[in-house]
Design a protein around this motif. Sequence first.
Motif, PDB file in Angstrom:
ATOM      1  N   VAL A 119      43.667 -40.788 -16.760  1.00 34.67           N
ATOM      2  CA  VAL A 119      44.860 -40.635 -15.740  1.00 34.67           C
ATOM      3  C   VAL A 119      44.954 -39.191 -15.349  1.00 34.67           C
ATOM      4  O   VAL A 119      45.047 -38.250 -16.166  1.00 34.67           O
ATOM      5  N   CYS A 120      44.713 -39.247 -14.119  1.00 28.27           N
ATOM      6  CA  CYS A 120      44.837 -37.713 -13.457  1.00 28.27           C
ATOM      7  C   CYS A 120      46.205 -36.862 -13.631  1.00 28.27           C
ATOM      8  O   CYS A 120      46.947 -37.523 -13.633  1.00 28.27           O
ATOM      9  N   THR A 121      46.101 -35.807 -14.048  1.00 29.73           N
ATOM     10  CA  THR A 121      47.338 -35.243 -14.446  1.00 29.73           C
ATOM     11  C   THR A 121      47.792 -34.520 -13.089  1.00 29.73           C
ATOM     12  O   THR A 121      48.984 -33.967 -13.364  1.00 29.73           O
ATOM     13  N   HIS A 122      47.261 -34.746 -12.066  1.00 30.26           N
ATOM     14  CA  HIS A 122      48.216 -34.248 -10.743  1.00 30.26           C
ATOM     15  C   HIS A 122      49.029 -35.600 -10.762  1.00 30.26           C
ATOM     16  O   HIS A 122      50.333 -35.417 -10.850  1.00 30.26           O
ATOM     17  N   LEU A 123      48.913 -36.792 -10.017  1.00 34.47           N
ATOM     18  CA  LEU A 123      49.563 -37.625  -9.494  1.00 34.47           C
ATOM     19  C   LEU A 123      49.459 -39.014 -10.114  1.00 34.47           C
ATOM     20  O   LEU A 123      49.932 -40.215  -9.633  1.00 34.47           O
ATOM     21  N   PHE A 143      35.750 -37.175 -11.311  1.00 30.63           N
ATOM     22  CA  PHE A 143      36.359 -36.721 -10.093  1.00 30.63           C
ATOM     23  C   PHE A 143      37.506 -37.658  -9.747  1.00 30.63           C
ATOM     24  O   PHE A 143      37.516 -38.952  -9.674  1.00 30.63           O
ATOM     25  N   CYS A 144      38.601 -37.126  -9.375  1.00 30.32           N
ATOM     26  CA  CYS A 144      39.721 -37.811  -8.935  1.00 30.32           C
ATOM     27  C   CYS A 144      40.023 -37.869  -7.287  1.00 30.32           C
ATOM     28  O   CYS A 144      39.758 -36.726  -6.579  1.00 30.32           O
ATOM     29  N   PRO A 145      39.481 -38.929  -6.685  1.00 34.20           N
ATOM     30  CA  PRO A 145      39.313 -39.028  -5.260  1.00 34.20           C
ATOM     31  C   PRO A 145      40.652 -38.778  -4.636  1.00 34.20           C
ATOM     32  O   PRO A 145      40.589 -38.741  -3.296  1.00 34.20           O
ATOM     33  N   CYS A 146      41.562 -39.121  -5.242  1.00 35.41           N
ATOM     34  CA  CYS A 146      43.119 -38.855  -4.615  1.00 35.41           C
ATOM     35  C   CYS A 146      43.163 -37.742  -3.815  1.00 35.41           C
ATOM     36  O   CYS A 146      43.523 -37.842  -2.769  1.00 35.41           O
ATOM     37  N   HIS A 147      43.262 -36.590  -4.454  1.00 36.13           N
ATOM     38  CA  HIS A 147      43.381 -35.345  -3.794  1.00 36.13           C
ATOM     39  C   HIS A 147      42.237 -34.473  -4.392  1.00 36.13           C
ATOM     40  O   HIS A 147      42.163 -33.194  -4.115  1.00 36.13           O
ATOM     41  N   GLY A 148      41.250 -34.897  -4.964  1.00 35.29           N
ATOM     42  CA  GLY A 148      40.255 -34.000  -5.140  1.00 35.29           C
ATOM     43  C   GLY A 148      40.133 -32.964  -6.534  1.00 35.29           C
ATOM     44  O   GLY A 148      39.764 -32.030  -6.393  1.00 35.29           O
TER      45      GLY A 148
HETATM   46  S1  FES Z   1      46.224 -37.784  -8.262  1.00 33.10           S
HETATM   47 FE1  FES Z   1      44.320 -36.735  -8.951  1.00 33.10          FE
HETATM   48  S2  FES Z   1      44.084 -35.046  -7.707  1.00 33.10           S
HETATM   49 FE2  FES Z   1      45.900 -36.074  -6.951  1.00 33.10          FE
END
Ligand code: FES
Length: 187
Positions: A119-123, A143-148
């Motif tokens: 789980v990406c620690t951004h969102l 790579f998290c494609p949601c926001h890079g």
């Molecule tokens: S949720 Fe992964 S970069 Fe924003």
Amino acid sequence: MADTTEPTRRDFIHIASGAASVVGVGFFAWPLIDQMNPSADTMALATIELDISNIEEGQQVVAKWQGKPVFIRYRTPAEIAAADAVDVASLRDKQTDDERLIPGPDGKLKPQYLVAIGVCTHLGCVPLFDPNDEKGGEYRGWFCPCHGSHYDNSGRIRKGPAPKNLEIPPYWYITDTVLEIGKEAVV
Ligand code: FES
């Protein structure tokens, strides 16, 4: 009569293989360790036991634990060396590779296996795995494609908006190739 409120761990771990194992549209074809149509009771189960003996070097499987994906990646010697060579002072969330590992039954770290919550620690998106292509990010981790956000193969954030490394779940090695996720070893 069967007790439906407390499924055994073995009951709900399904080790899928082959074509039915692909997760997500456009995702790398991961073998998947998954629970099938989990009930609320199952979702709440605190621990899962995983046989990881079928993972091949360079491959990743994805388990689900408490409703979250957990990546279990069998790293190559070159990937381990790359993770070790990183200058920790340069990292946003400073952790050595060793600090993200745990020992096996013999008391020695098992650097070939990197276990992290996917789980990406951004969102909270699920990062992509592709160690042989830039779809896996600039650091050939995830790579998290949601926001890079780019993570290295230790799950450490290297570039992009995510503030923290991929979280390491509590787990321990029951044997060299069987993990229990959700619980730490009693020492
Ligand atoms: S949720 Fe992964 S970069 Fe924003």
